[in-house]
Design a protein around this motif. Structure first.
Motif, PDB file in Angstrom:
ATOM      1  N   ASN A 204       0.790  -1.230   0.000  1.00  8.30           N
ATOM      2  CA  ASN A 204       0.000   0.000   0.000  1.00  8.30           C
ATOM      3  C   ASN A 204       0.821   1.280   0.000  1.00  8.30           C
ATOM      4  O   ASN A 204       0.278   2.351  -0.282  1.00  8.30           O
ATOM      5  CB  ASN A 204      -0.930   0.018   1.219  1.00  8.30           C
ATOM      6  N   ALA A 205       2.123   1.178   0.312  1.00 10.57           N
ATOM      7  CA  ALA A 205       2.939   2.396   0.384  1.00 10.57           C
ATOM      8  C   ALA A 205       4.205   2.300  -0.453  1.00 10.57           C
ATOM      9  O   ALA A 205       4.441   3.132  -1.327  1.00 10.57           O
ATOM     10  CB  ALA A 205       3.299   2.686   1.849  1.00 10.57           C
ATOM     11  N   ILE A 206       5.007   1.276  -0.193  1.00 12.72           N
ATOM     12  CA  ILE A 206       6.315   1.204  -0.858  1.00 12.72           C
ATOM     13  C   ILE A 206       6.176   0.932  -2.341  1.00 12.72           C
ATOM     14  O   ILE A 206       6.763   1.627  -3.178  1.00 12.72           O
ATOM     15  CB  ILE A 206       7.191   0.126  -0.177  1.00 12.72           C
ATOM     16  N   LEU A 207       5.389  -0.091  -2.690  1.00 15.06           N
ATOM     17  CA  LEU A 207       5.241  -0.465  -4.106  1.00 15.06           C
ATOM     18  C   LEU A 207       4.600   0.640  -4.943  1.00 15.06           C
ATOM     19  O   LEU A 207       5.114   0.972  -6.021  1.00 15.06           O
ATOM     20  CB  LEU A 207       4.447  -1.771  -4.207  1.00 15.06           C
ATOM     21  N   PRO A 208       3.483   1.265  -4.512  1.00 15.69           N
ATOM     22  CA  PRO A 208       2.919   2.365  -5.318  1.00 15.69           C
ATOM     23  C   PRO A 208       3.870   3.552  -5.462  1.00 15.69           C
ATOM     24  O   PRO A 208       3.923   4.183  -6.517  1.00 15.69           O
ATOM     25  CB  PRO A 208       1.659   2.765  -4.549  1.00 15.69           C
ATOM     26  N   ALA A 209       4.637   3.845  -4.401  1.00 12.33           N
ATOM     27  CA  ALA A 209       5.560   4.982  -4.475  1.00 12.33           C
ATOM     28  C   ALA A 209       6.705   4.720  -5.447  1.00 12.33           C
ATOM     29  O   ALA A 209       7.242   5.654  -6.057  1.00 12.33           O
ATOM     30  CB  ALA A 209       6.109   5.299  -3.092  1.00 12.33           C
ATOM     31  N   ALA A 210       7.096   3.461  -5.593  1.00 11.89           N
ATOM     32  CA  ALA A 210       8.206   3.112  -6.484  1.00 11.89           C
ATOM     33  C   ALA A 210       7.742   2.708  -7.874  1.00 11.89           C
ATOM     34  O   ALA A 210       8.556   2.265  -8.690  1.00 11.89           O
ATOM     35  CB  ALA A 210       9.020   1.969  -5.868  1.00 11.89           C
ATOM     36  N   LEU A 211       6.452   2.869  -8.168  1.00 17.18           N
ATOM     37  CA  LEU A 211       5.912   2.369  -9.433  1.00 17.18           C
ATOM     38  C   LEU A 211       6.525   3.048 -10.647  1.00 17.18           C
ATOM     39  O   LEU A 211       6.834   2.397 -11.655  1.00 17.18           O
ATOM     40  CB  LEU A 211       4.383   2.540  -9.446  1.00 17.18           C
ATOM     41  N   SER A 212       6.720   4.364 -10.580  1.00 23.06           N
ATOM     42  CA  SER A 212       7.303   5.068 -11.732  1.00 23.06           C
ATOM     43  C   SER A 212       8.727   4.588 -12.011  1.00 23.06           C
ATOM     44  O   SER A 212       9.130   4.446 -13.177  1.00 23.06           O
ATOM     45  CB  SER A 212       7.300   6.579 -11.481  1.00 23.06           C
ATOM     46  N   GLN A 213       9.486   4.325 -10.949  1.00 24.15           N
ATOM     47  CA  GLN A 213      10.844   3.804 -11.139  1.00 24.15           C
ATOM     48  C   GLN A 213      10.817   2.389 -11.711  1.00 24.15           C
ATOM     49  O   GLN A 213      11.653   2.025 -12.547  1.00 24.15           O
ATOM     50  CB  GLN A 213      11.600   3.820  -9.812  1.00 24.15           C
ATOM     51  N   ILE A 214       9.844   1.580 -11.275  1.00 25.25           N
ATOM     52  CA  ILE A 214       9.718   0.217 -11.806  1.00 25.25           C
ATOM     53  C   ILE A 214       9.412   0.251 -13.291  1.00 25.25           C
ATOM     54  O   ILE A 214       9.963  -0.533 -14.076  1.00 25.25           O
ATOM     55  CB  ILE A 214       8.631  -0.543 -11.022  1.00 25.25           C
ATOM     56  N   VAL A 215       8.536   1.157 -13.700  1.00 25.00           N
ATOM     57  CA  VAL A 215       8.204   1.282 -15.123  1.00 25.00           C
ATOM     58  C   VAL A 215       9.432   1.692 -15.928  1.00 25.00           C
ATOM     59  O   VAL A 215       9.681   1.172 -17.026  1.00 25.00           O
ATOM     60  CB  VAL A 215       7.056   2.300 -15.314  1.00 25.00           C
ATOM     61  N   ALA A 216      10.217   2.623 -15.380  1.00 22.64           N
ATOM     62  CA  ALA A 216      11.433   3.054 -16.081  1.00 22.64           C
ATOM     63  C   ALA A 216      12.419   1.899 -16.223  1.00 22.64           C
ATOM     64  O   ALA A 216      13.000   1.693 -17.304  1.00 22.64           O
ATOM     65  CB  ALA A 216      12.083   4.215 -15.324  1.00 22.64           C
ATOM     66  N   TRP A 217      12.624   1.129 -15.135  1.00 18.40           N
ATOM     67  CA  TRP A 217      13.531  -0.023 -15.217  1.00 18.40           C
ATOM     68  C   TRP A 217      13.013  -1.065 -16.201  1.00 18.40           C
ATOM     69  O   TRP A 217      13.793  -1.673 -16.951  1.00 18.40           O
ATOM     70  CB  TRP A 217      13.693  -0.657 -13.832  1.00 18.40           C
ATOM     71  N   ALA A 218      11.694  -1.277 -16.202  1.00 18.36           N
ATOM     72  CA  ALA A 218      11.112  -2.274 -17.097  1.00 18.36           C
ATOM     73  C   ALA A 218      11.295  -1.877 -18.555  1.00 18.36           C
ATOM     74  O   ALA A 218      11.615  -2.720 -19.412  1.00 18.36           O
ATOM     75  CB  ALA A 218       9.625  -2.464 -16.776  1.00 18.36           C
ATOM     76  N   GLY A 219      11.089  -0.593 -18.860  1.00 24.09           N
ATOM     77  CA  GLY A 219      11.281  -0.139 -20.236  1.00 24.09           C
ATOM     78  C   GLY A 219      12.707  -0.299 -20.711  1.00 24.09           C
ATOM     79  O   GLY A 219      12.963  -0.760 -21.834  1.00 24.09           O
ATOM     80  N   MET A 220      13.651   0.069 -19.850  1.00 19.34           N
ATOM     81  CA  MET A 220      15.055  -0.066 -20.224  1.00 19.34           C
ATOM     82  C   MET A 220      15.430  -1.533 -20.419  1.00 19.34           C
ATOM     83  O   MET A 220      16.143  -1.895 -21.366  1.00 19.34           O
ATOM     84  CB  MET A 220      15.934   0.566 -19.151  1.00 19.34           C
ATOM     85  N   ARG A 221      14.907  -2.395 -19.544  1.00 27.12           N
ATOM     86  CA  ARG A 221      15.271  -3.810 -19.633  1.00 27.12           C
ATOM     87  C   ARG A 221      14.606  -4.499 -20.818  1.00 27.12           C
ATOM     88  O   ARG A 221      15.182  -5.422 -21.405  1.00 27.12           O
ATOM     89  CB  ARG A 221      14.890  -4.516 -18.337  1.00 27.12           C
ATOM     90  N   LEU A 222      13.391  -4.082 -21.192  1.00 27.01           N
ATOM     91  CA  LEU A 222      12.757  -4.669 -22.371  1.00 27.01           C
ATOM     92  C   LEU A 222      13.572  -4.385 -23.624  1.00 27.01           C
ATOM     93  O   LEU A 222      13.747  -5.261 -24.479  1.00 27.01           O
ATOM     94  CB  LEU A 222      11.330  -4.125 -22.533  1.00 27.01           C
ATOM     95  N   GLU A 223      14.065  -3.162 -23.727  1.00 21.66           N
ATOM     96  CA  GLU A 223      14.914  -2.821 -24.866  1.00 21.66           C
ATOM     97  C   GLU A 223      16.195  -3.661 -24.856  1.00 21.66           C
ATOM     98  O   GLU A 223      16.630  -4.162 -25.905  1.00 21.66           O
ATOM     99  CB  GLU A 223      15.261  -1.335 -24.812  1.00 21.66           C
ATOM    100  N   THR A 224      16.776  -3.854 -23.665  1.00 20.43           N
ATOM    101  CA  THR A 224      17.984  -4.676 -23.554  1.00 20.43           C
ATOM    102  C   THR A 224      17.690  -6.127 -23.891  1.00 20.43           C
ATOM    103  O   THR A 224      18.460  -6.787 -24.603  1.00 20.43           O
ATOM    104  CB  THR A 224      18.558  -4.571 -22.132  1.00 20.43           C
ATOM    105  N   ASN A 225      16.572  -6.659 -23.372  1.00 21.35           N
ATOM    106  CA  ASN A 225      16.207  -8.045 -23.648  1.00 21.35           C
ATOM    107  C   ASN A 225      15.984  -8.283 -25.136  1.00 21.35           C
ATOM    108  O   ASN A 225      16.365  -9.325 -25.678  1.00 21.35           O
ATOM    109  CB  ASN A 225      14.949  -8.429 -22.870  1.00 21.35           C
ATOM    110  N   PHE A 226      15.344  -7.320 -25.794  1.00 24.22           N
ATOM    111  CA  PHE A 226      15.107  -7.477 -27.225  1.00 24.22           C
ATOM    112  C   PHE A 226      16.426  -7.511 -27.992  1.00 24.22           C
ATOM    113  O   PHE A 226      16.611  -8.333 -28.893  1.00 24.22           O
ATOM    114  CB  PHE A 226      14.228  -6.335 -27.732  1.00 24.22           C
ATOM    115  N   SER A 227      17.341  -6.626 -27.618  1.00 25.65           N
ATOM    116  CA  SER A 227      18.646  -6.619 -28.285  1.00 25.65           C
ATOM    117  C   SER A 227      19.409  -7.909 -28.012  1.00 25.65           C
ATOM    118  O   SER A 227      20.061  -8.455 -28.915  1.00 25.65           O
ATOM    119  CB  SER A 227      19.467  -5.411 -27.816  1.00 25.65           C
ATOM    120  N   GLU A 228      19.327  -8.396 -26.775  1.00 23.32           N
ATOM    121  CA  GLU A 228      20.021  -9.640 -26.443  1.00 23.32           C
ATOM    122  C   GLU A 228      19.384 -10.834 -27.145  1.00 23.32           C
ATOM    123  O   GLU A 228      20.080 -11.785 -27.521  1.00 23.32           O
ATOM    124  CB  GLU A 228      20.025  -9.851 -24.932  1.00 23.32           C
TER     125      GLU A 228
END
Length: 282
Positions: A204-228
């Motif tokens: 209810n607190a930690i995960l929602p507050a870190a959601l924008s950072q999680i989305v940023a990490w996920a986007g960067m990693r999807l691009e990396t995974n596709f290249s790999e």
């Protein structure tokens, strides 16, 4: 005649004292940096020289082959669209491998990141053990994990998904743990006072507050995974990399050029889409 300057110019003395204090503080950091930078540069230069001596690079041969680079790219520019059905099916397979490995790793990364973060369960031994284990997993490159999965699961996209999941989960565990730890302690302590449990505070607190950072990490990693994925297909994990590898080995540069161009376009689109998504969350 002796004149008391401190009595005549009290303001100038205070300013001089401030300057002296400022000078006494700044040079300490500057000296530390000045000592570190030359040592770092000397170390890099020494390692470069040792690497060149050990590899024994034939510079004459290398420079004589430089014009061939332009010829190869010229051949790649002559695009051949006759095998588009094979290229597109392989591209879809690559995207599927990248997406599946990302989704599985996201779930596992959130779970293990919760254990690795110091401010969730507040058990130092659990955090250190989790971080150490996934540091070992990150230290092994993705191609090695994929090759191990090829031995276990056989040739095909399954090995690509499993191998990528191992390294991506290790990456997300560290990244998400850092995102969870960036949440202010005051927020967590305020919820603890109300009697909320650890899991409730996290959801209810930690995960929602870190959601924008999680989305940023996920986007960067999807691009990396596709290249790999494009690279891992060359070792038998399926996808567009297998088409590129076979085309280059068969001197079918036109087909390889089309496949490489599509890889670039998809990677660029993934980056732009996640930039927009991150702007909406921030």
């Amino acid at each position: 005649m002796n004149v008391d300057l401190t009595r005549e110019y009290p303001m100038s003395q205070s300013r001089a004292e401030k300057r002296e204090r400022g000078k006494s503080r700044i040079p300490v950091k500057c000296r530390q940096r000045n000592r570190f930078i030359p040592g770092f540069l000397i170390g890099v230069a020494a390692l470069s020289v040792l690497s060149l001596l050990y590899l024994g690079i034939d510079w004459g041969k290398m420079f004589s082959r430089v014009p061939d680079i332009g010829l190869v790219f010229w051949d790649l520019a002559h695009l051949d669209f006759s095998n588009m059905d094979l290229i597109l099916s392989s591209l879809v397979e690559t995207i599927s491998i990248a997406v599946l490995s990302l989704l599985y790793s996201l779930i596992l990364g959130v779970v293990f990141g919760m254990f690795a973060a110091r401010n969730v369960f507040r058990v130092p031994l659990l955090s250190v053990a989790t971080q150490s284990f996934f540091t070992f997993l990150r230290a092994v490159p993705t191609p090695v994990w994929v090759l191990l999965m090829l031995v276990c699961l056989g040739m095909g996209p399954e090995a690509g998904v499993a191998g990528l999941c191992v390294h991506t989960t290790a990456f997300f565990t560290k990244s998400f743990a850092q995102s969870f730890e960036s949440i202010p302690d005051e927020t967590i302590e305020a919820l603890e006072v109300t009697g909320a449990g650890r899991l409730s505070i996290f959801c209810n607190a930690i995960l929602p507050a870190a959601l924008s950072q999680i989305v940023a990490w996920a986007g960067m990693r999807l691009e990396t995974n596709f290249s790999e994925c494009a690279i891992l297909g060359m070792v038998g994990a399926g996808g567009i990399g297998y088409v590129i590898s076979n085309s280059l080995q068969g001197y079918d540069y036109g087909t390889a050029g089309v496949a490489i161009l599509l890889v670039f376009l998809v990677a660029y689109c993934i980056e732009r889409v996640f930039v927009r998504i991150k702007k909406k969350f921030s």
